[in-house]
Every structure is written in structure tokens, then in C-alpha cells.
Design a protein around this motif. Structure first.
Motif, PDB file in Angstrom:
ATOM      1  N   GLU A 104       2.089   1.571  -3.419  1.00 36.27           N
ATOM      2  CA  GLU A 104       1.029   2.133  -4.264  1.00 36.27           C
ATOM      3  C   GLU A 104       0.824   3.619  -3.964  1.00 36.27           C
ATOM      4  O   GLU A 104       0.643   4.430  -4.877  1.00 36.27           O
ATOM      5  CB  GLU A 104      -0.272   1.369  -4.033  1.00 36.27           C
ATOM      6  CG  GLU A 104      -0.248  -0.077  -4.543  1.00 36.27           C
ATOM      7  CD  GLU A 104      -1.557  -0.798  -4.265  1.00 36.27           C
ATOM      8  OE1 GLU A 104      -2.458  -0.164  -3.678  1.00 36.27           O
ATOM      9  OE2 GLU A 104      -1.674  -1.982  -4.627  1.00 36.27           O
ATOM     10  N   LEU A 105       0.857   3.921  -2.635  1.00 34.00           N
ATOM     11  CA  LEU A 105       0.686   5.332  -2.255  1.00 34.00           C
ATOM     12  C   LEU A 105       1.829   6.180  -2.804  1.00 34.00           C
ATOM     13  O   LEU A 105       1.605   7.281  -3.325  1.00 34.00           O
ATOM     14  CB  LEU A 105       0.626   5.445  -0.736  1.00 34.00           C
ATOM     15  CG  LEU A 105       0.422   6.863  -0.161  1.00 34.00           C
ATOM     16  CD1 LEU A 105      -0.889   7.454  -0.663  1.00 34.00           C
ATOM     17  CD2 LEU A 105       0.436   6.827   1.361  1.00 34.00           C
ATOM     18  N   GLU A 106       3.067   5.629  -2.684  1.00 35.42           N
ATOM     19  CA  GLU A 106       4.214   6.367  -3.228  1.00 35.42           C
ATOM     20  C   GLU A 106       4.090   6.510  -4.736  1.00 35.42           C
ATOM     21  O   GLU A 106       4.423   7.564  -5.293  1.00 35.42           O
ATOM     22  CB  GLU A 106       5.509   5.656  -2.862  1.00 35.42           C
ATOM     23  CG  GLU A 106       5.846   5.725  -1.377  1.00 35.42           C
ATOM     24  CD  GLU A 106       7.095   4.946  -1.030  1.00 35.42           C
ATOM     25  OE1 GLU A 106       7.639   4.281  -1.945  1.00 35.42           O
ATOM     26  OE2 GLU A 106       7.531   4.991   0.134  1.00 35.42           O
ATOM     27  N   GLU A 107       3.620   5.420  -5.400  1.00 31.13           N
ATOM     28  CA  GLU A 107       3.446   5.502  -6.846  1.00 31.13           C
ATOM     29  C   GLU A 107       2.390   6.541  -7.203  1.00 31.13           C
ATOM     30  O   GLU A 107       2.563   7.332  -8.136  1.00 31.13           O
ATOM     31  CB  GLU A 107       3.047   4.123  -7.389  1.00 31.13           C
ATOM     32  CG  GLU A 107       2.831   4.071  -8.891  1.00 31.13           C
ATOM     33  CD  GLU A 107       4.103   4.330  -9.673  1.00 31.13           C
ATOM     34  OE1 GLU A 107       3.996   4.661 -10.867  1.00 31.13           O
ATOM     35  OE2 GLU A 107       5.202   4.201  -9.096  1.00 31.13           O
ATOM     36  N   ARG A 108       1.272   6.505  -6.417  1.00 32.07           N
ATOM     37  CA  ARG A 108       0.233   7.501  -6.660  1.00 32.07           C
ATOM     38  C   ARG A 108       0.752   8.908  -6.382  1.00 32.07           C
ATOM     39  O   ARG A 108       0.453   9.856  -7.126  1.00 32.07           O
ATOM     40  CB  ARG A 108      -0.979   7.206  -5.792  1.00 32.07           C
ATOM     41  CG  ARG A 108      -1.726   5.938  -6.207  1.00 32.07           C
ATOM     42  CD  ARG A 108      -2.802   5.562  -5.201  1.00 32.07           C
ATOM     43  NE  ARG A 108      -3.810   6.602  -5.072  1.00 32.07           N
ATOM     44  CZ  ARG A 108      -4.786   6.587  -4.176  1.00 32.07           C
ATOM     45  NH1 ARG A 108      -4.889   5.559  -3.343  1.00 32.07           N
ATOM     46  NH2 ARG A 108      -5.681   7.564  -4.127  1.00 32.07           N
ATOM     47  N   MET A 109       1.536   9.015  -5.291  1.00 30.06           N
ATOM     48  CA  MET A 109       2.116  10.322  -4.984  1.00 30.06           C
ATOM     49  C   MET A 109       3.074  10.750  -6.089  1.00 30.06           C
ATOM     50  O   MET A 109       3.130  11.925  -6.458  1.00 30.06           O
ATOM     51  CB  MET A 109       2.862  10.265  -3.646  1.00 30.06           C
ATOM     52  CG  MET A 109       1.955  10.115  -2.430  1.00 30.06           C
ATOM     53  SD  MET A 109       0.828  11.527  -2.240  1.00 30.06           S
ATOM     54  CE  MET A 109       1.985  12.821  -1.855  1.00 30.06           C
ATOM     55  N   ARG A 110       3.837   9.748  -6.618  1.00 28.26           N
ATOM     56  CA  ARG A 110       4.755  10.063  -7.710  1.00 28.26           C
ATOM     57  C   ARG A 110       3.971  10.527  -8.942  1.00 28.26           C
ATOM     58  O   ARG A 110       4.342  11.508  -9.600  1.00 28.26           O
ATOM     59  CB  ARG A 110       5.606   8.842  -8.047  1.00 28.26           C
ATOM     60  CG  ARG A 110       6.710   9.113  -9.074  1.00 28.26           C
ATOM     61  CD  ARG A 110       7.470   7.833  -9.383  1.00 28.26           C
ATOM     62  NE  ARG A 110       6.618   6.887 -10.088  1.00 28.26           N
ATOM     63  CZ  ARG A 110       6.382   6.922 -11.405  1.00 28.26           C
ATOM     64  NH1 ARG A 110       6.939   7.853 -12.157  1.00 28.26           N
ATOM     65  NH2 ARG A 110       5.602   6.021 -11.974  1.00 28.26           N
ATOM     66  N   LEU A 111       2.870   9.772  -9.244  1.00 25.40           N
ATOM     67  CA  LEU A 111       2.051  10.171 -10.387  1.00 25.40           C
ATOM     68  C   LEU A 111       1.421  11.542 -10.157  1.00 25.40           C
ATOM     69  O   LEU A 111       1.358  12.375 -11.074  1.00 25.40           O
ATOM     70  CB  LEU A 111       0.962   9.116 -10.637  1.00 25.40           C
ATOM     71  CG  LEU A 111       1.459   7.730 -11.081  1.00 25.40           C
ATOM     72  CD1 LEU A 111       0.297   6.761 -11.202  1.00 25.40           C
ATOM     73  CD2 LEU A 111       2.205   7.824 -12.408  1.00 25.40           C
ATOM     74  N   LEU A 112       0.951  11.740  -8.891  1.00 28.16           N
ATOM     75  CA  LEU A 112       0.391  13.055  -8.574  1.00 28.16           C
ATOM     76  C   LEU A 112       1.462  14.140  -8.671  1.00 28.16           C
ATOM     77  O   LEU A 112       1.194  15.256  -9.132  1.00 28.16           O
ATOM     78  CB  LEU A 112      -0.207  13.039  -7.161  1.00 28.16           C
ATOM     79  CG  LEU A 112      -1.523  12.254  -6.991  1.00 28.16           C
ATOM     80  CD1 LEU A 112      -1.930  12.204  -5.528  1.00 28.16           C
ATOM     81  CD2 LEU A 112      -2.638  12.871  -7.825  1.00 28.16           C
ATOM     82  N   GLN A 113       2.698  13.766  -8.219  1.00 28.07           N
ATOM     83  CA  GLN A 113       3.786  14.722  -8.328  1.00 28.07           C
ATOM     84  C   GLN A 113       4.077  15.054  -9.785  1.00 28.07           C
ATOM     85  O   GLN A 113       4.291  16.217 -10.151  1.00 28.07           O
ATOM     86  CB  GLN A 113       5.048  14.146  -7.652  1.00 28.07           C
ATOM     87  CG  GLN A 113       6.238  15.083  -7.655  1.00 28.07           C
ATOM     88  CD  GLN A 113       6.029  16.272  -6.747  1.00 28.07           C
ATOM     89  OE1 GLN A 113       5.206  16.235  -5.850  1.00 28.07           O
ATOM     90  NE2 GLN A 113       6.764  17.344  -6.997  1.00 28.07           N
ATOM     91  N   GLU A 161       0.828  -1.202   0.000  1.00 27.67           N
ATOM     92  CA  GLU A 161       0.000   0.000   0.000  1.00 27.67           C
ATOM     93  C   GLU A 161       0.867   1.259   0.000  1.00 27.67           C
ATOM     94  O   GLU A 161       0.548   2.245  -0.679  1.00 27.67           O
ATOM     95  CB  GLU A 161      -0.921  -0.014   1.223  1.00 27.67           C
ATOM     96  CG  GLU A 161      -1.991  -1.097   1.161  1.00 27.67           C
ATOM     97  CD  GLU A 161      -2.832  -1.134   2.426  1.00 27.67           C
ATOM     98  OE1 GLU A 161      -2.470  -0.420   3.392  1.00 27.67           O
ATOM     99  OE2 GLU A 161      -3.839  -1.880   2.452  1.00 27.67           O
TER     100      GLU A 161
END
Length: 553
Positions: free
Chosen positions: A336-345, A333
């Protein structure tokens, strides 16, 4: 067997690492022979030294690495392992090989045996990756268990401070650091050595020996039917009983399987809190000290039987697996959160780039607007200059018109003076002709005419004076005319320069050109000084004076 193999590998890894004195990652073959022989002996496996020589026959030039030893260890030792050996003895052999080279026990509050137990607990709770480490979540789990076993109060604030300090370093501990942490008594302040040792032993029995429950109870014999107090130890698949809690004199085992059951019994024979454990070959009647302990024992035994029926490992292994699965899930998770944060970044950076691009476009538009405003201001300034130039040109044209009017007035004045002069000249000519005729008629009349001549000369002198006056007036008029003409030329030049300037400024106005002049009226001797009327009047006056003189003679 898979779990057992993983636990055995952890202890063997400690032993192999201890033999690597210079920390090069390799161990000599002679030392590996001794290690392999000891492992085979303690795990009751036939040792084949020839297989070791054949396996490493290509490595005669130097020591063997851990990667080189693993294939031999798996094939000739671990693949042959059965559960017929004492795992504590196996762990003790590995501990003996490694602990003296890694830790000094003199300054610790725990004994060598307690340190061995902590080392076993470390192997149980450590991650399945090498080099072996125990993470902060498992450290907290172990220390909580230890404080609970010692009857102490868990200080979460102190552990959070320690966790914060640990996170600034490596976020985990190796086995010897964990032993030193427990041995220094950092989390057991106020506890004596005996209490700490008892707590370590209780946690060791619970986690390593899979002791789910232990305590004194009364057991009914099968032959004599008498009741005897025994120390019971409940494991995942057996319930052993000893003479006392030191576990030195074992009296028997109650083997549990999926067909066993446990039931409560009514009080009888003066015994209370009874329950019975029914196995496939025999049954065991047991009396607890009170109803609470009776219920706890029945529930613990039922849990063991249920795990055996479901084919699940011991509760501690199950809890460890669940904790690891939970950590893996949390890591996933977190990933995934880091990936989502990366995508959001990335999306945020893209938005920032778009905003920056829009800002640049806006800045360019503002610059264009400013440029257009500057051009408009320049254009308006140019229009104002043209308007000012137009007004000045109008003034110049007005000056030119005024100069032309002055010129016309002077021209008319000059024409009038010329007409007067012409009349005067005609009168003088007439007088001269008459004088000539008078002189040519008779000499006799000369005397008569002499006086008349003198009078005439006086009149002529007066006329000449008048003519000179008129000549001066004519010269004055000519000078005024020349000044007017110069003004006209200056006005024309000024008009021409303004015409050129206007032509350079896109020709907003058109100059007004002066009209054509008529030819001047001239006499044989130049511009006329008298008009015909004045000349006629003067001629008439002169004729009257002549007639008057003749009559007087």
C-alpha cells in the motif's frame, strides 16, 4: 491435518529434488516408485504400485516432473495420512535421501544428527513456497533461540552486518546454506561443539518436538505411593516422563485434554512445591525443586490446556503463524505504501509536468514580452528617427525659406537694376534721336555740332562706359540670381527628397510649397536697368546740357 500436510510436503520436496540429479525438474518413474514405497512404509500407508503405474501410464516416454508427481502424491499418499506414524522417522527418511548430495559435513562443527535437526528446523521456519527458502526474519529468530539455548549473548551488530551482506545477494537462504551457517560457527564463536550441539537439540525439541518445558521433578506413584525422580517433557497435548534426560526409557504419559486442570497443593509427606494434574481418568501429584519452577510448570501446563480448549495449535506454530501474518500485513502495508508512493510519484510527475508546462508558458510569455519590448524599442527608435527626420526637415524648410528670402532680395535688386538700365536706355535713345534731328536740320550746324558731337560723343562714351558698368553689374546680378536659383532648386530637390522620405514614414509632416511668383517687368530690350525717376532725371540733365551748348554757340 492441513499444517501436517504442508510440513510433509516440504520434506518430500527435498527428497524429490535430490533424485533430480541433472536438475531438469524431472525424476524417473523407477526412482519415484522407490520414494513412494518408502513414504508409504514410514507413514504406515498401504502401498499400491499398480496405482502408480496406472497414474503414469501416459508418461512412458520419459521421466516425471514435480507437477506430474503431485497429483499422485496427494491422492494416493497424503490423502491417506493419519497421525499414527513417527514424523521424525519420516523426516529422517527424506533427510537420508537428500543430504549427501547437497552438503559436505567434513568441515562443519556439527554432527550429522545436529545437521538433521537444523534441516528440520529449516522446514518448520521456511516459507510455504517452492523452492523452499528461509527469510532473514526467521533466520534471526532461529539464531536468537540458538544463542539463548547455549547461554550466549546475542550480537545484533554482527547479524546486521550479515543481514546487509545477505540482502546484497538473495535476501534468503536454502536449507544447506543454513546448515553451513550454523555448522561454521559464525554466530557461536567461543562455544565448543558440545554446547553448540546441546543448543541445537534444545531448539529442535522446542520447535519441532513441541517441547514447551522439560526438567527433572519428583512424581508420586499410583500403586506404591512412593516418590521417584523423573525427566518430564511437556508437549502440546501430553506430558511424558522418562528415567533420565536421554529419553531412552519412557515410563509413561500424562494425556492432556480440555477437561484437565492443574492445581497447587500444600506441602505434605515431607515434600514441598507440590502441584497436581487432574485428568479424566486419574490424577498425578508432582513435586518441583523450588517454588519458581513449580509456578513455571503450572503456568506452562495451564497454557497447554487453554490452547486445547480453544482448539489452537502449539505456541510455536501459533507464533510462526503470527509472524507470517505480521509479515504479510507488513508486506501489504508496504505494498500500500509503495502504491501510495507510486501514486504520489505520479502526482508529483504530473505536478512537475504542470510546472514544466507553466514554465514553458512563462517562457513563451517572457519571449512574447521580450519580443514586444523589442518591437516597442524598434517603434521608439523609429519615432526617434522620425523626430530626427522632422527636425532635419524643419531645418531644410528653414533653409528653403531663407533661400526664398535671398531669392526675393535678389529679384528686387535685379528689378531695380533693370529699371535703371531701362532708364539709361531711354535716355540714350532720346539723345540719339536729338542727335539725329540735329544732323538732319542743317549741314551748317554740322561744324557747330561737330564740337557738340564730340562733346556728346564724349558724354556718350561716358554714358556707354557707365552703361557697360551697369551691364557688368546686371551680369553680376544675373549670376547671383542664377546662384540663388540653383540654391532654390537644390533646396526644392532636397525638400522633395525629404517629402518622399516623410511619405514613406507614414506622412507625419507636410512640406510647405513656395508661393507663386509675379511676372517680371520687362522693356523692349530686356530687363529694365533704371527706374522711371532715374530716367527722367537723366533726361532732364541731358536737356539742360543741350540747351547750354546751344546758348554758348
Amino acid at each position: 491435518m492441513g499444517l501436517l500436510r504442508d510440513e510433509l510436503l516440504k520434506s518430500i520436496w527435498h527428497a524429490f529434488t535430490a533424485l533430480d540429479v541433472d536438475q531438469s525438474g524431472k525424476v524417473s518413474k523407477s526412482q519415484l516408485k522407490v520414494l513412494s514405497h518408502n513414504l508409504c512404509t514410514v507413514m504406515k500407508i498401504p502401498h499400491d504400485p499398480v496405482a502408480l503405474e496406472q497414474h503414469f501410464k501416459d508418461d512412458d516416454e520419459g521421466p516425471v516432473s514435480n507437477q506430474g508427481y503431485m497429483p499422485y502424491l496427494n491422492r494416493f499418499i497424503l490423502d491417506k495420512v493419519r497421525d499414527n506414524f513417527d514424523i521424525l522417522e519420516f523426516n529422517n527418511v527424506c533427510w537420508t535421501l537428500c543430504f549427501k548430495k547437497n552438503i559436505n559435513m567434513s568441515h562443519l562443527l556439527i554432527s550429522n544428527d545436529d545437521a538433521f535437526k537444523v534441516w528440520c528446523i529449516f522446514n518448520f521456519l521456511s516459507e510455504d513456497r517452492y523452492p523452499l527458502v528461509i527469510i532473514t526474519e526467521e533466520i534471526e529468530y532461529f539464531l536468537r533461540k540458538l544463542m539463548e539455548a547455549m547461554g550466549g549473548i546475542w550480537n545484533q551488530e554482527r547479524f546486521d552486518d550479515y543481514k546487509l551482506m545477505l540482502n546484497r545477494k538473495q535476501q534468503c537462504l536454502i536449507a544447506w546454506e543454513l546448515i553451513e551457517l550454523v555448522g561454521m560457527g559464525h554466530f557461536s564463536k567461543g562455544m565448543n561443539r558440545q554446547t553448540l550441539s546441546m543448543g541445537i537439540s534444545e531448539v529442535f525439541q522446542e520447535l519441532i518436538l513441541d517441547v514447551l518445558r522439560q526438567g527433572y521433578m519428583m512424581k508420586k506413584g499410583h500403586k506404591r505411593k512412593n516418590w521417584t525422580e523423573r525427566w518430564f517433557v511437556l508437549g502440546p497435548n501430553s506430558m511424558s516422563y522418562y528415567v533420565s534426560e536421554d529419553l531412552t526409557d519412557k515410563k509413561g504419559d500424562i494425556l492432556l485434554d480440555r477437561n484437565c486442570c492443574v492445581e497447587s497443593l500444600p506441602d505434605k509427606e515431607g515434600k514441598k512445591c507440590l502441584f497436581i494434574v487432574k485428568c479424566s481418568d486419574k490424577s498425578f501429584e508432582i513435586s518441583a525443586s523450588d517454588k519458581k519452577r513449580k509456578q513455571e510448570w503450572i503456568q506452562a501446563i495451564q497454557t497447554c490446556i487453554q490452547l486445547l480448549r480453544l482448539g489452537l495449535p502449539s505456541p510455536h506454530l501459533e507464533a510462526r503463524l503470527r509472524r507470517r501474518e505480521l509479515r504479510q500485513k507488513q508486506q501489504a502495508e508496504q505494498g500500500e505504501l509503495e502504491e501510495r508512493m507510486r501514486l504520489l510519484q505520479i502526482a508529483n510527475e504530473n505536478k512537475h509536468r504542470q510546472l514544466e508546462s507553466m514554465r514553458k508558458v512563462r517562457q513563451q510569455m517572457e519571449e512574447q514580452v521580450a519580443q514586444k519590448s523589442s518591437e516597442l524599442e524598434q517603434y521608439l527608435q523609429r519615432v526617434r528617427e522620425l523626430e530626427d527626420m522632422y527636425h532635419r526637415l524643419e531645418d531644410a524648410l528653414e533653409d528653403e525659406r531663407q533661400a526664398r528670402q535671398d531669392e526675393e532680395i535678389m529679384r528686387k535688386l535685379q528689378t531695380r537694376l533693370l529699371e535703371e538700365e531701362s532708364a539709361k536706355r531711354a535716355e540714350l535713345e532720346q539723345i540719339h534721336l536729338q542727335q539725329q534731328r540735329a544732323i538732319s536740320q542743317t549741314q551748317a550746324e554740322k561744324q557747330e555740332l561737330e564740337s557738340e558731337r564730340l562733346a556728346k560723343e564724349m558724354a556718350l562714351q561716358a554714358a556707354m562706359l557707365q552703361l557697360e558698368r551697369l551691364e557688368r553689374e546686371r551680369h553680376g546680378a544675373l549670376e547671383q540670381y542664377e546662384e540663388v536659383r540653383m540654391k532654390l532648386e537644390q533646396a526644392a530637390n532636397k525638400t522633395k527628397s525629404w517629402k518622399d522620405k516623410v511619405a514613406k514614414h507614414e506622412g507625419l509632416v507636410r512640406l510647405i510649397q513656395p508661393g507663386d511668383k509675379g511676372p517680371q517687368r520687362m522693356t523692349n530690350w530686356g530687363p529694365a536697368a533704371f527706374t522711371d525717376t532715374e530716367l527722367d532725371l537723366r533726361k532732364k540733365s541731358w536737356q539742360e546740357r543741350k540747351n547750354h551748348n546751344q546758348s554758348a554757340q
